[in-house]
Design a protein around this motif. Structure first.
Motif, mmCIF file in Angstrom:
data_model
loop_
_atom_site.group_PDB
_atom_site.id
_atom_site.type_symbol
_atom_site.label_atom_id
_atom_site.label_comp_id
_atom_site.label_asym_id
_atom_site.label_seq_id
_atom_site.Cartn_x
_atom_site.Cartn_y
_atom_site.Cartn_z
ATOM 1 N N VAL A 17 0.842 -1.206 0.000
ATOM 2 C CA VAL A 17 0.000 0.000 0.000
ATOM 3 C C VAL A 17 0.874 1.252 0.000
ATOM 4 C CG1 VAL A 17 -1.648 1.326 1.376
ATOM 5 C CG2 VAL A 17 -1.985 -1.123 1.055
ATOM 6 N N LEU A 18 1.956 1.237 0.770
ATOM 7 C CA LEU A 18 2.856 2.397 0.787
ATOM 8 C C LEU A 18 3.485 2.637 -0.584
ATOM 9 C CD1 LEU A 18 4.633 2.008 4.239
ATOM 10 C CD2 LEU A 18 2.923 3.697 3.574
ATOM 11 N N PHE A 19 3.943 1.573 -1.231
ATOM 12 C CA PHE A 19 4.514 1.727 -2.570
ATOM 13 C C PHE A 19 3.463 2.217 -3.562
ATOM 14 C CE2 PHE A 19 8.091 -1.250 -1.397
ATOM 15 C CZ PHE A 19 9.089 -0.309 -1.583
ATOM 16 N N LEU A 20 2.233 1.772 -3.391
ATOM 17 C CA LEU A 20 1.157 2.237 -4.268
ATOM 18 C C LEU A 20 0.902 3.723 -4.067
ATOM 19 C CD1 LEU A 20 -0.752 1.087 -6.398
ATOM 20 C CD2 LEU A 20 -2.422 0.728 -4.587
ATOM 21 N N LEU A 21 0.904 4.177 -2.836
ATOM 22 C CA LEU A 21 0.729 5.605 -2.558
ATOM 23 C C LEU A 21 1.883 6.435 -3.116
ATOM 24 C CD1 LEU A 21 -0.626 5.463 1.105
ATOM 25 C CD2 LEU A 21 -1.905 6.034 -0.977
#
Length: 84
Positions: A17-21
Motif C-alpha cells: 500500500v505504501l509503494f502504491l501511494l
C-alpha cells in the motif's frame, strides 16, 4: 482450513500500500512536470511515456511484488497449517 494473516504477510501488504501511494504521488509529480515543460517547449509522446515509465512504473512493480509475497506467505501458511 483458513488461518489468520501472519505478521509477515501484513507487513508486506502494508509495504504494498505504501509503494502504491508513492506511485500515485509520483504520477502526480510527473504530470505536473510534463505540464510545465510542455508549456514552454514541444514534448513528444515518446518523451511523455518515457517520463511516466521511468518515474512511476518501478513503484507499481514494487507494490505488486510486495502484495504477491504477502499472498504467497498467506497461502504457504494455509498449506502448512502453521501459525506465527
Amino acid at each position: 482450513m483458513k488461518t489468520k494473516n501472519s505478521k509477515t504477510s501484513i507487513i508486506f501488504y502494508v509495504a504494498a500500500v505504501l509503494f502504491l501511494l508513492i506511485a500515485v504521488y509520483f504520477l502526480y509529480l510527473t504530470h505536473e512536470s510534463i505540464a510545465m515543460v510542455s508549456g514552454s517547449t514541444k514534448v513528444g509522446v515518446k518523451d511523455i511515456l518515457n517520463a511516466y515509465f521511468s518515474n512511476c512504473a518501478p513503484f507499481f512493480a514494487y507494490s505488486l511484488g510486495c502484495y504477491g509475497i504477502g499472498y504467497i506467505i498467506n497461502k504457504l501458511q494455509d498449506v502448512l497449517g502453521k501459525e506465527e
